[in-house]
Motif scaffolding. Structure first.
Motif, mmCIF file in Angstrom:
data_model
loop_
_atom_site.group_PDB
_atom_site.id
_atom_site.type_symbol
_atom_site.label_atom_id
_atom_site.label_comp_id
_atom_site.label_asym_id
_atom_site.label_seq_id
_atom_site.Cartn_x
_atom_site.Cartn_y
_atom_site.Cartn_z
ATOM 1 N N ALA A 1 3.463 -1.389 -0.207
ATOM 2 C CA ALA A 1 2.490 -0.496 0.444
ATOM 3 C C ALA A 1 2.210 -0.948 1.864
ATOM 4 O O ALA A 1 2.081 -0.126 2.783
ATOM 5 N N ARG A 2 2.137 -2.266 2.069
ATOM 6 C CA ARG A 2 1.861 -2.786 3.407
ATOM 7 C C ARG A 2 3.014 -2.469 4.359
ATOM 8 O O ARG A 2 2.778 -2.137 5.527
ATOM 9 N N ARG A 3 4.241 -2.559 3.881
ATOM 10 C CA ARG A 3 5.386 -2.227 4.724
ATOM 11 C C ARG A 3 5.387 -0.731 5.088
ATOM 12 O O ARG A 3 5.696 -0.358 6.220
ATOM 13 N N ILE A 4 5.053 0.109 4.119
ATOM 14 C CA ILE A 4 4.967 1.552 4.400
ATOM 15 C C ILE A 4 3.930 1.822 5.474
ATOM 16 O O ILE A 4 4.157 2.583 6.420
ATOM 17 N N ASP A 5 2.780 1.191 5.357
ATOM 18 C CA ASP A 5 1.731 1.353 6.365
ATOM 19 C C ASP A 5 2.235 0.947 7.740
ATOM 20 O O ASP A 5 1.987 1.636 8.738
ATOM 21 N N ALA A 6 2.960 -0.158 7.817
ATOM 22 C CA ALA A 6 3.468 -0.633 9.105
ATOM 23 C C ALA A 6 4.476 0.337 9.710
ATOM 24 O O ALA A 6 4.454 0.607 10.917
ATOM 25 N N ALA B 1 -1.817 18.383 9.284
ATOM 26 C CA ALA B 1 -2.018 17.115 8.584
ATOM 27 C C ALA B 1 -0.665 16.549 8.184
ATOM 28 O O ALA B 1 0.384 17.189 8.325
ATOM 29 N N PHE B 2 -0.702 15.318 7.684
ATOM 30 C CA PHE B 2 0.476 14.685 7.100
ATOM 31 C C PHE B 2 0.159 14.332 5.651
ATOM 32 O O PHE B 2 -0.957 13.933 5.331
ATOM 33 N N VAL B 3 1.150 14.486 4.784
ATOM 34 C CA VAL B 3 1.020 14.097 3.381
ATOM 35 C C VAL B 3 1.989 12.955 3.118
ATOM 36 O O VAL B 3 3.194 13.069 3.405
ATOM 37 N N LEU B 4 1.456 11.857 2.601
ATOM 38 C CA LEU B 4 2.308 10.744 2.193
ATOM 39 C C LEU B 4 2.513 10.839 0.687
ATOM 40 O O LEU B 4 1.589 10.614 -0.096
ATOM 41 N N ALA B 5 3.721 11.213 0.289
ATOM 42 C CA ALA B 5 4.084 11.309 -1.135
ATOM 43 C C ALA B 5 4.630 9.953 -1.554
ATOM 44 O O ALA B 5 5.764 9.588 -1.209
ATOM 45 N N LEU B 6 3.824 9.213 -2.289
ATOM 46 C CA LEU B 6 4.119 7.804 -2.542
ATOM 47 C C LEU B 6 4.278 7.511 -4.032
ATOM 48 O O LEU B 6 3.404 7.824 -4.845
ATOM 49 N N GLU B 7 5.426 6.924 -4.357
ATOM 50 C CA GLU B 7 5.705 6.465 -5.720
ATOM 51 C C GLU B 7 6.375 5.092 -5.633
ATOM 52 O O GLU B 7 6.780 4.671 -4.549
ATOM 53 N N GLU B 8 6.497 4.439 -6.759
ATOM 54 C CA GLU B 8 7.258 3.187 -6.772
ATOM 55 C C GLU B 8 8.722 3.449 -6.444
ATOM 56 O O GLU B 8 9.387 2.628 -5.817
ATOM 57 N N ASN B 9 9.224 4.607 -6.874
ATOM 58 C CA ASN B 9 10.660 4.883 -6.757
ATOM 59 C C ASN B 9 11.041 5.702 -5.531
ATOM 60 O O ASN B 9 12.221 5.985 -5.320
ATOM 61 N N ALA B 10 10.092 6.118 -4.725
ATOM 62 C CA ALA B 10 10.396 6.925 -3.539
ATOM 63 C C ALA B 10 9.159 7.053 -2.672
ATOM 64 O O ALA B 10 8.031 6.909 -3.151
ATOM 65 N N MET C 1 11.529 3.118 7.096
ATOM 66 C CA MET C 1 10.716 3.334 5.890
ATOM 67 C C MET C 1 11.464 2.802 4.665
ATOM 68 O O MET C 1 12.649 3.101 4.480
ATOM 69 N N PRO C 2 10.808 2.011 3.793
ATOM 70 C CA PRO C 2 11.488 1.532 2.579
ATOM 71 C C PRO C 2 11.934 2.700 1.700
ATOM 72 O O PRO C 2 11.246 3.726 1.632
ATOM 73 N N LYS C 3 13.058 2.519 1.025
ATOM 74 C CA LYS C 3 13.543 3.569 0.139
ATOM 75 C C LYS C 3 12.709 3.636 -1.135
ATOM 76 O O LYS C 3 12.358 4.703 -1.619
ATOM 77 N N ASP C 4 12.396 2.468 -1.710
ATOM 78 C CA ASP C 4 11.591 2.368 -2.924
ATOM 79 C C ASP C 4 11.122 0.930 -3.051
ATOM 80 O O ASP C 4 11.535 0.046 -2.290
#
Length: 373
Positions: free
Chosen positions: A197-202, A132-141, A161-164
């Motif tokens: 979030a949309r950019r991360i998805d892309a 599996a893959f885990v997406l560890a998602l925060e505003e800052n990372a 991938m955006p930095k934050d």
């Protein structure tokens, strides 16, 4: 990172339909640890020798055998190919073609020779496993971590991938009272975070496109809801890791993800077994190989569970579905359960390759039918 290339459904359909005077299917255990891959390269040669013996036993022409040997030997000698492997390797070869698939599942070494490919082990990789893959998602990372059955979890580099959230938005702080276009305050913050979030998805599409593994989200609110509202990946797990991933290592994320993976697999099998039990009394479920073969031939199988390791040699009539069993595997026969699975897939059914203990009554297969037959 495990380097996997599981066939898509269209590729699988082409492999199912492929026929040749000599189709050789080789499966072997490999490793992502390049320094330990030499044993797998040697084992390919051992499996090839076994395949050649089977081909010679049924009188296959020498030029056909040599064409198969040449292709496999070329693969053995390809140093770049062996640098990037997973837990298992499938090699499917005819005199004209060679296809290989690096698989995350742990498979037994196997040789099958027939007029068609043996694909049951690949079907296991298509289903739910411990990859599996885990997406560890925060505003800052944000991080993407790959989780496998045995190897240490690793962070995966995702291009662009955006930095934050703040640097993505071009602002010092998304929690400030500044305006996002025409909306300010809390409303402006929501606009920025959803765009983040949309950019991360892309950007994830470059890594996840064509994959089947679950994506497990490790996030707290509001990022959890934000990402789920825009995620385009079809295998985002409903259950996530509901704690902040800020200080979690890849190994800790993997440990938190494994119970979720177990739950996905258990829920899928429980649902199938419940349906099997409900339909068995109505004559719409069976564990009889001969009956399943006939039902699959007429497109009557909706869901099929098969033992991923067992091979039952024989052949199935193309029009009636009648089985002829053989005492031992040879190039003159093929795995009949594998062929039943192929016919189920052709008719749009679902096939799950599992351990025998996961099949009702511990049989070779269990078929849930669309209608009684």
């Amino acid at each position: 990172m495990l380097y996997v290339d599981i066939p898509t459904r269209s590729e699988l359909d082409r492999l199912i339909a492929a026929r040749s005077d000599a189709s050789v299917s080789l499966y072997l255990q490999t490793t992502a640890e390049t320094q330990n891959i030499d044993q797998a390269r040697i084992q390919v040669g051992n499996l090839l020798k076994e395949a050649v013996t089977q081909l010679e036993a049924v009188g296959v022409q020498k030029r056909i055998i040599e064409a198969i040997e040449d292709q496999v030997h070329d693969l053995q000698d390809d140093d770049d190919f062996w640098k990037f492997q997973a837990n298992s390797l499938a090699i499917l070869v005819t005199p004209e073609t060679l296809r290989s698939f690096r698989l995350p599942t742990h498979l037994q070494d196997m040789v099958q020779v027939s007029d068609r490919f043996h694909l049951k082990p690949i079907l296991r990789a298509v289903g739910v496993g411990q990859h599996a893959f885990v997406l560890a998602l925060e505003e800052n990372a944000v991080r993407l971590v790959e989780v496998t059955g045995e190897l240490p979890a690793e962070e995966v580099r995702v291009p662009d991938m955006p930095k934050d959230a703040a640097s993505f938005a071009g602002t010092a702080n998304v929690n400030s009272r500044s305006y996002a276009q025409r909306k300010g305050g809390g409303e402006g913050q929501k606009v920025l975070l959803r765009a983040y979030a949309r950019r991360i998805d892309a950007t994830l599409r470059s890594v996840l496109n064509g994959r089947h593994e679950p994506l497990i989200l490790a996030a707290t609110e509001p990022m959890n809801a934000m990402f789920r509202s825009v995620c385009s990946y079809g295998h985002l797990a409903e259950q996530g890791i509901a704690t902040s991933p800020a200080r979690m290592t890849p190994g800790e994320l993997a440990e938190a993800a494994r119970p979720i993976l177990d739950g996905i697999h258990a829920a899928l099998l429980a649902d199938v077994r419940e349906t099997f039990s409900a339909r068995e009394n109505d004559g719409r479920a069976t564990t009889q190989v001969a009956r399943a073969a006939r039902a699959a031939t007429f497109g009557a199988v909706e869901t099929l569970l098969i033992d991923m390791d067992e091979v039952v040699p024989g052949s199935i009539d193309e029009t009636t579905g009648e089985i002829t069993f053989d005492d031992a595997a040879s190039a003159a026969s093929y795995g009949v359960v594998d062929e039943i699975a192929a016919r189920v897939l052709k008719s749009g059914g679902q096939v799950l390759a599992v351990r025998r203990e996961d099949i009702p009554n511990g049989d070779s297969l269990a078929a849930i039918l669309r209608y009684a037959i």
